[in-house]
Design an enzyme around this catalytic site. Structure first.
Site, PDB file in Angstrom:
ATOM      1  N   HIS A 140       0.867  -1.183   0.000  1.00 34.32           N
ATOM      2  CA  HIS A 140       0.000   0.000   0.000  1.00 34.32           C
ATOM      3  C   HIS A 140       0.909   1.240   0.000  1.00 34.32           C
ATOM      4  O   HIS A 140       2.001   1.218   0.578  1.00 34.32           O
ATOM      5  CB  HIS A 140      -0.842  -0.039   1.274  1.00 34.32           C
ATOM      6  CG  HIS A 140      -1.904   0.998   1.378  1.00 34.32           C
ATOM      7  ND1 HIS A 140      -1.635   2.314   1.682  1.00 34.32           N
ATOM      8  CD2 HIS A 140      -3.250   0.919   1.236  1.00 34.32           C
ATOM      9  CE1 HIS A 140      -2.768   2.997   1.723  1.00 34.32           C
ATOM     10  NE2 HIS A 140      -3.764   2.175   1.440  1.00 34.32           N
ATOM     11  N   ASP A 215       3.204  -3.846   8.681  1.00 31.40           N
ATOM     12  CA  ASP A 215       1.971  -3.094   8.440  1.00 31.40           C
ATOM     13  C   ASP A 215       0.815  -4.076   8.587  1.00 31.40           C
ATOM     14  O   ASP A 215       0.513  -4.850   7.679  1.00 31.40           O
ATOM     15  CB  ASP A 215       2.026  -2.495   7.026  1.00 31.40           C
ATOM     16  CG  ASP A 215       0.696  -1.861   6.627  1.00 31.40           C
ATOM     17  OD1 ASP A 215      -0.268  -1.936   7.414  1.00 31.40           O
ATOM     18  OD2 ASP A 215       0.629  -1.308   5.514  1.00 31.40           O
ATOM     19  N   GLN A 218      -4.348  -4.663   7.635  1.00 29.56           N
ATOM     20  CA  GLN A 218      -5.360  -5.617   7.150  1.00 29.56           C
ATOM     21  C   GLN A 218      -5.335  -6.929   7.915  1.00 29.56           C
ATOM     22  O   GLN A 218      -6.022  -7.875   7.537  1.00 29.56           O
ATOM     23  CB  GLN A 218      -5.159  -5.896   5.654  1.00 29.56           C
ATOM     24  CG  GLN A 218      -5.355  -4.692   4.767  1.00 29.56           C
ATOM     25  CD  GLN A 218      -6.786  -4.137   4.781  1.00 29.56           C
ATOM     26  OE1 GLN A 218      -7.707  -4.753   5.320  1.00 29.56           O
ATOM     27  NE2 GLN A 218      -6.976  -2.961   4.192  1.00 29.56           N
ATOM     28  N   LYS A 241      -9.965   0.137  10.758  1.00 26.92           N
ATOM     29  CA  LYS A 241     -10.052  -1.183  10.108  1.00 26.92           C
ATOM     30  C   LYS A 241     -10.224  -2.280  11.168  1.00 26.92           C
ATOM     31  O   LYS A 241     -10.293  -3.463  10.861  1.00 26.92           O
ATOM     32  CB  LYS A 241      -8.804  -1.441   9.277  1.00 26.92           C
ATOM     33  CG  LYS A 241      -8.661  -0.456   8.112  1.00 26.92           C
ATOM     34  CD  LYS A 241      -7.434  -0.752   7.291  1.00 26.92           C
ATOM     35  CE  LYS A 241      -7.000   0.406   6.423  1.00 26.92           C
ATOM     36  NZ  LYS A 241      -7.850   0.673   5.269  1.00 26.92           N
ATOM     37  N   CYS A 391      -4.840   2.432  -3.603  1.00 29.43           N
ATOM     38  CA  CYS A 391      -3.583   3.019  -3.079  1.00 29.43           C
ATOM     39  C   CYS A 391      -2.436   2.020  -3.185  1.00 29.43           C
ATOM     40  O   CYS A 391      -1.567   1.947  -2.299  1.00 29.43           O
ATOM     41  CB  CYS A 391      -3.732   3.496  -1.641  1.00 29.43           C
ATOM     42  SG  CYS A 391      -4.921   4.810  -1.450  1.00 29.43           S
TER      43      CYS A 391
HETATM   44  N1  PMP Z   1      -1.658  -0.387   4.842  1.00 33.37           N
HETATM   45  C1  PMP Z   1      -2.592  -1.194   4.350  1.00 33.37           C
HETATM   46  C2  PMP Z   1      -2.255  -2.623   4.067  1.00 33.37           C
HETATM   47  C3  PMP Z   1      -3.881  -0.699   4.125  1.00 33.37           C
HETATM   48  O1  PMP Z   1      -4.819  -1.505   3.641  1.00 33.37           O
HETATM   49  C4  PMP Z   1      -4.158   0.644   4.419  1.00 33.37           C
HETATM   50  C5  PMP Z   1      -5.545   1.235   4.171  1.00 33.37           C
HETATM   51  N2  PMP Z   1      -6.186   0.814   3.043  1.00 33.37           N
HETATM   52  C6  PMP Z   1      -3.153   1.434   4.931  1.00 33.37           C
HETATM   53  C7  PMP Z   1      -1.909   0.883   5.142  1.00 33.37           C
HETATM   54  C8  PMP Z   1      -3.394   2.859   5.275  1.00 33.37           C
HETATM   55  O2  PMP Z   1      -4.288   2.917   6.338  1.00 33.37           O
HETATM   56  P1  PMP Z   1      -4.905   4.314   6.792  1.00 33.37           P
HETATM   57  O3  PMP Z   1      -5.668   4.846   5.629  1.00 33.37           O
HETATM   58  O4  PMP Z   1      -5.781   3.941   7.928  1.00 33.37           O
HETATM   59  O5  PMP Z   1      -3.777   5.175   7.179  1.00 33.37           O
END
Ligand code: PMP
Length: 439
Positions: A140, A215, A218, A241, A391
């Protein structure tokens, strides 16, 4: 739980499901806020919203909303006041750190910083990391961009291979070729749901003298994470999440780099002593900064966000990951089988290995743009999915989907009727000529 009505045609398609999965109905595992919300269809009818966008942002657990509501009534200034409710709120806020630490099995001396979200947490980590960072190209943007745009080290990007084993070997080779401070890696792909082996990744990093940042945006809501057993140095995730959409996230990990770095934000709360006379800088100012979490939490913190995260951790522990895993596996089997029965649907996968997956299904529908699919599902079936590039532009390009794809993701409030409705809707869509989905 009543199953949605299926059309005759759909029943034929769903025959694929009955071979692969038990078609008995599966209810939601627990109560989420807004589960009964009705949304309008283009027909003029209303239908219960089928939320397939948990990976973007999950609904609040009822237990989380209740905990926040209970705390609001006793809310008062945190860290600064001698008043009784200020003390209650301060104690509650600080206890949230311990709840989070227990939830992810952190070390007793790990620092728990409350951030805005995962993006913020990784930017904080990037600010504090002294040296090069190795990352995969499947990440991401939150776990790519903070590393490529800093001046305390460079980002070395490794291309993921067709198999997980080859990818692990490529990371090993990169870390062996030149020292790096950190391997920063996702625990589960936000595009395909594929789960990466954290312990093995940690061993690879540590073998070459690097630390690992995981990270877990998910993963934490879906699988147990243990900082100690998995060998994680830094773990980041978002409350929204984790069924706690109240604007907080977490960075938890080793304190030495965090304490050695300048405060992430300068301001009150991070500073222990400030003087404007006889200081060393050009304005004669001198500041002594706190160590620990306070160093990187300048300004008034999002107390309710932290309380929400802690409540979510407790609610998830109460449910138990065994039950959560079963619920998701049953729904995923039903969804996989259903999608396999829709001829024009192609699932997205990073690796050819058969990896564990959280409740995320990325796919494309031949002849229909991702936006047209998402609009059709919403307008005609009351289903919310995500379309676009999630993203993760480099990953989508790798997968050959430069125009994006569709992502259906689910969680604790999802039931089998939702899954059946999605499969039925996609089946109907693929019978409509491209471009005619919005008659
Ligand atoms: N890492 C991963 C794997 C994600 O799925 C996301 C959000 N889609 C993020 C980072 C970023 O999270 P946030 O928008 O809550 O900062």
């Amino acid at each position: 739980m009543t199953a949605v009505a299926t059309t005759t045609d759909c029943r034929n398609d769903c025959a694929v499901q009955s071979d692969a999965a038990d078609l008995s109905t599966i209810g939601p595992l627990t109560s989420v806020v807004g589960a009964a919300e009705l949304v309008p269809l283009t027909s003029g009818d209303q239908i219960r919203y089928a939320n397939f966008d948990y990976a973007a942002s999950a609904p609040a657990l009822t237990a989380v909303a209740d905990a926040v509501a209970a705390s609001v009534s006793q809310y008062a200034s945190v860290h600064r006041g001698a008043g009784h409710l200020s003390q209650v709120t301060t104690r509650r806020y600080e206890q949230c750190r311990d709840t989070v630490r227990r939830f992810v099995r952190g070390r007793t001396d790990d620092t728990v910083v409350f951030t805005r979200n995962t993006t913020d947490a990784i930017n904080l980590a990037a600010h504090c990391t002294p040296g090069d960072v190795v990352v995969l190209d499947i990440e991401h943007h939150a776990n790519l961009l903070p590393w490529v745009s800093r001046d305390n080290g460079s980002a070395r990007i490794v291309s993921a291979c067709d198999t997980l084993e080859d990818t692990l070997a490529a990371l090993d080779a990169e870390l062996a070729a030149a020292p790096a401070a950190l391997l920063a890696v996702t625990a589960a792909s936000n595009v395909t749901g594929e789960v990466l082996p954290i312990s093995r990744l940690a061993s690879i990093a540590h073998r070459h003298g690097a630390r690992i940042l995981v990270d877990a945006a998910q993963l934490v809501a879906h699988r147990p994470v243990s900082i100690v057993s998995h060998g994680i140095d830094y773990l980041v995730f978002s409350g929204h999440k984790l069924y706690a959409p109240f604007g907080s996230g977490v960075l938890i990990g080793r304190s030495d780099w965090l304490d050695a770095a300048d405060p992430y934000l300068a301001g009150g709360g991070a500073s222990a002593q400030v003087s404007l006379v006889d200081g060393p800088d050009e304005n004669c100012a001198s500041t002594a900064w706190h160590s620990g979490a306070a160093r990187h939490e300048a300004g008034s913190p999002n107390v309710l966000g932290a309380i929400a995260i802690a409540a979510a951790c407790e609610a998830i522990v109460d449910l138990g990951f065994e039950l959560i895993g079963l619920h998701e596996a049953e729904l995923r089997a039903r969804l996989d089988a259903g999608l396999a029965g829709v001829a024009d649907v192609t699932p997205l996968r990073i690796f050819s290995d058969d990896l564990d997956r959280v409740g995320i299904a990325g796919f494309s529908v031949d002849g229909h743009t991702p936006r047209a699919v998402a609009e059709y599902l919403s307008d005609h079936h009351g289903i919310g999915v995500r379309d676009g590039k999630f993203c993760a532009h480099p990953l989508l390009a790798r997968l050959g989907h430069t125009d994006g794809a569709v992502r259906a993701s689910f969680g604790l409030g999802t039931d089998s009727a939702d899954v059946d409705r999605l499969v039925t809707a996609l089946t109907e869509l693929t019978r409509i000529a491209p471009g005619k989905a919005h008659p």
